[in-house]
Design a protein around this motif. Sequence first.
Motif, PDB file in Angstrom:
ATOM      1  N   GLN A 228       0.886  -1.142  -0.211  1.00 15.26           N
ATOM      2  CA  GLN A 228       0.010  -0.022  -0.012  1.00 15.26           C
ATOM      3  C   GLN A 228       1.050   0.991  -0.185  1.00 15.26           C
ATOM      4  O   GLN A 228       2.024   1.232   0.361  1.00 15.26           O
ATOM      5  CB  GLN A 228      -0.609   0.306   1.205  1.00 15.26           C
ATOM      6  CG  GLN A 228      -2.146   1.199   1.514  1.00 15.26           C
ATOM      7  CD  GLN A 228      -2.828   1.142   2.576  1.00 15.26           C
ATOM      8  OE1 GLN A 228      -3.617   0.123   2.292  1.00 15.26           O
ATOM      9  NE2 GLN A 228      -2.760   1.740   3.405  1.00 15.26           N
TER      10      GLN A 228
ATOM     11  N   THR B 265      -3.893   0.425  -3.075  1.00 11.71           N
ATOM     12  CA  THR B 265      -3.517  -1.067  -2.664  1.00 11.71           C
ATOM     13  C   THR B 265      -2.986  -1.778  -3.319  1.00 11.71           C
ATOM     14  O   THR B 265      -4.398  -1.572  -4.943  1.00 11.71           O
ATOM     15  CB  THR B 265      -4.504  -1.763  -1.444  1.00 11.71           C
ATOM     16  OG1 THR B 265      -5.133  -2.147  -2.107  1.00 11.71           O
ATOM     17  CG2 THR B 265      -4.506  -0.737  -0.614  1.00 11.71           C
TER      18      THR B 265
ATOM     19  N   ALA C 299     -12.016   6.301   5.676  1.00 12.33           N
ATOM     20  CA  ALA C 299     -11.697   5.453   6.440  1.00 12.33           C
ATOM     21  C   ALA C 299     -10.364   4.019   6.398  1.00 12.33           C
ATOM     22  O   ALA C 299     -11.127   3.587   5.077  1.00 12.33           O
ATOM     23  CB  ALA C 299     -12.687   5.259   7.341  1.00 12.33           C
ATOM     24  N   ASP C 300      -9.716   3.829   6.883  1.00 13.98           N
ATOM     25  CA  ASP C 300      -8.495   2.930   6.168  1.00 13.98           C
ATOM     26  C   ASP C 300      -8.967   1.942   6.356  1.00 13.98           C
ATOM     27  O   ASP C 300      -8.671   0.234   5.643  1.00 13.98           O
ATOM     28  CB  ASP C 300      -7.534   2.710   7.178  1.00 13.98           C
ATOM     29  CG  ASP C 300      -7.071   4.842   7.668  1.00 13.98           C
ATOM     30  OD1 ASP C 300      -6.866   5.135   6.387  1.00 13.98           O
ATOM     31  OD2 ASP C 300      -6.027   4.340   8.444  1.00 13.98           O
ATOM     32  N   ASP C 301     -10.322   1.331   6.983  1.00 15.98           N
ATOM     33  CA  ASP C 301     -10.941  -0.097   7.657  1.00 15.98           C
ATOM     34  C   ASP C 301     -11.900  -0.282   5.906  1.00 15.98           C
ATOM     35  O   ASP C 301     -12.476  -1.049   6.193  1.00 15.98           O
ATOM     36  CB  ASP C 301     -11.222  -0.482   8.443  1.00 15.98           C
ATOM     37  CG  ASP C 301     -12.569   0.618   9.219  1.00 15.98           C
ATOM     38  OD1 ASP C 301     -12.186   2.565   8.172  1.00 15.98           O
ATOM     39  OD2 ASP C 301     -13.479   0.301   9.723  1.00 15.98           O
ATOM     40  N   GLY C 302     -12.061   0.877   5.140  1.00 18.38           N
ATOM     41  CA  GLY C 302     -13.119   0.803   4.077  1.00 18.38           C
ATOM     42  C   GLY C 302     -12.504   1.786   3.505  1.00 18.38           C
ATOM     43  O   GLY C 302     -11.888   1.766   2.294  1.00 18.38           O
TER      44      GLY C 302
END
Length: 244
Positions: free
Chosen positions: A65, A136, A153-156
């Motif tokens: 990433q 990514t 957001a980093d998680d999505g």
Amino acid sequence: DEAAAQWQRGSAVDWARLHDGPRRRLALPTYPFAHEVYRLGATPAATTARPPEATPMVQPVAQDQVALTLDGSAFYLADHRVNGLRVLPGAMSLELARAAHQCLTGAAGFVPVTLEQVVWLAPVVAETGVLAARMTLAEAAEGRHRFQLRSGADDGGTLHAQGLVGAMRAGPPPQRLDLAALRLRCPELRTAAALYERYAALGLDYGPAYRAVTAWQVGDGEVLARLQRPASALGDARGEPAWG
């Protein structure tokens, strides 16, 4: 309509609520990318046009990433507006995928790549400040990587574009065009000003950095255009990309 305007601004839209019956997804663009290579040499020779190391715009944060810093006041956003909004060009998202692939694979110098199965899912809209995004890469078949451009957001967060990127495979050199014959087949001369006025009428406002067409000629199913890279599209020391 309002739903389309919200989607253009980057908002999440519940498309299922807009239709009662069955729906069919269309693959856009509706034209195929031609499998044609245009290069000066017969083989993709590496150059030093861009360094493989990280830049202020592209920073590796993990093995798969890179973090992207998109400046809303930079030419690539400020000079590309759709209905008044600063929208990241689709070609720019592909250049970011190429840069991320080069950065994470450690390739030396500028390396041409092959892009396949590219899908743009949501526009990247920025204001005058800085927009944080990320690219990514995941390993795929035949030495390629699947890339995803996201923000939020980093998680999505919001998935803006995805596809496959890999090193360009060597192929036969392209055939040389007969420019004299092409000019004869395109007798209708048009001005660059007329072209960009037509774009503006469609809500596409191209600033100086995107006005590379200086003249164009039109024929039956053919167009011949003269391109000159604008001085404002040369990038700078902050790590901004250069077009052309």
